[in-house]
Structure formats: structure tokens, C-alpha cells
Motif scaffolding. Structure first.
Motif, short mmCIF file in Angstrom:
data_model
loop_
_atom_site.label_atom_id
_atom_site.label_comp_id
_atom_site.label_asym_id
_atom_site.label_seq_id
_atom_site.Cartn_x
_atom_site.Cartn_y
_atom_site.Cartn_z
N TRP A 94 -6.40 -0.01 0.20
CA TRP A 94 -5.66 1.12 0.76
C TRP A 94 -5.09 0.79 2.14
O TRP A 94 -3.92 1.06 2.43
CB TRP A 94 -6.57 2.35 0.82
N ASN A 97 -2.20 -1.67 1.91
CA ASN A 97 -0.98 -1.00 1.43
C ASN A 97 -0.32 -0.16 2.52
O ASN A 97 0.89 0.04 2.49
CB ASN A 97 -1.28 -0.14 0.21
N SER A 105 -3.00 -3.41 -5.90
CA SER A 105 -3.92 -2.42 -6.45
C SER A 105 -5.13 -3.16 -7.01
O SER A 105 -5.05 -4.34 -7.34
CB SER A 105 -3.24 -1.60 -7.56
#
Length: 143
Positions: A94, A97, A105
Motif C-alpha cells: 500500500w 503504491n 499488488s
């Protein structure tokens, strides 16, 4: 499949998307390295605990408080790793990203149940050995 760099296995499904220049960002490389570190560090400590148990067994010291402690530490470490490590990996993904132009992912936690069961078995085995050592100490002191 040929790779120009080192390939590691974590048991997780990881998907990486390239940035606008069709390259994998440095931040994603760093994130992948961090995910692997989070995966491998508990394994190093687990090996250390078990190596002490095997060393003691090799010396003939089988049912000892030290072995029960090492097995307990191993069980607690594996239990903690099964519960905490997947969430740390998701957090790393997370965060990467948020700051990367590319995207990644991860699907993690597939081995969580197996790790939980085996860690509980080690914790129970540690308790049984500790209890046996305690009973033996009582018998030794009464004779």
C-alpha cells in the motif's frame, strides 16, 4: 523464463505494473525487497531457535528447560509471523503504491493456517517438555 536479476520465492502472488516509461520504478524494487526481508527475517530466527534445540539433542540433552524454551520461542515466533507478516506485506504494498508511478499488488497469507497449526503444535510440545522436566525435578528432589 530468463531473468536479468535475482529471483526469490515468498509463496505470495505478486503482480507488478510498469510506469509510463514501461519500466519498473525503483520504489517498487525497494518494496519487493522489503517484502522479502519481512518474509525471511522470521525464518532466520526460527532456524536459530531450532538449531539450538538440535545442538542440545546432539549433546544428549533432550528433555531440558532450555529446549522447551527454544521450542516455545519458535512456536510463538511462527504464530506471530503467521498473523502479523501478511499485514506488514500488505502495508508495504500500500505504501509503495502511494509513492510510486508504477503499481504492485500482493495476495498473501495462503500459508497462514498451516503455520498457525504447526506453531500451536510447537507451543504444546514445549509445554509438555517443560512439564516433564518439572516432574523429573520433583522426583529427583524427593529421592
Amino acid at each position: 523464463m530468463h531473468s536479468r536479476s535475482m529471483t526469490v520465492f515468498t509463496g505470495d502472488d505478486i503482480h507488478v505494473w510498469t510506469n509510463d516509461n514501461d519500466q519498473i520504478d525503483l520504489t517498487i524494487h525497494i518494496g519487493l525487497s522489503l517484502i522479502y526481508v519481512v518474509h525471511i527475517v522470521p525464518m532466520i530466527f526460527a532456524y536459530w531457535f531450532l538449531s539450538h534445540v538440535f545442538s542440545n539433542i546432539n549433546k544428549g540433552e533432550i528433555f531440558t528447560k532450555q529446549n522447551s524454551s527454544y521450542l516455545l520461542y519458535y512456536g510463538i515466533l511462527q504464530f506471530s509471523a503467521a498473523v502479523i507478516v501478511p499485514f506488514i506485506k500488505l502495508l508495504i504494498c500500500w505504501l509503495i503504491n502511494l509513492i510510486s508511478n508504477g503499481r504492485m499488488s500482493i495476495s498473501t497469507g495462503q500459508a497462514m493456517f498451516n503455520m498457525l497449526i504447526s506453531s500451536i503444535a510447537f507451543i504444546v510440545a514445549a509445554y509438555i517438555i517443560h512439564y516433564g522436566v518439572h516432574l523429573q525435578d520433583e522426583v529427583d528432589h524427593t529421592l
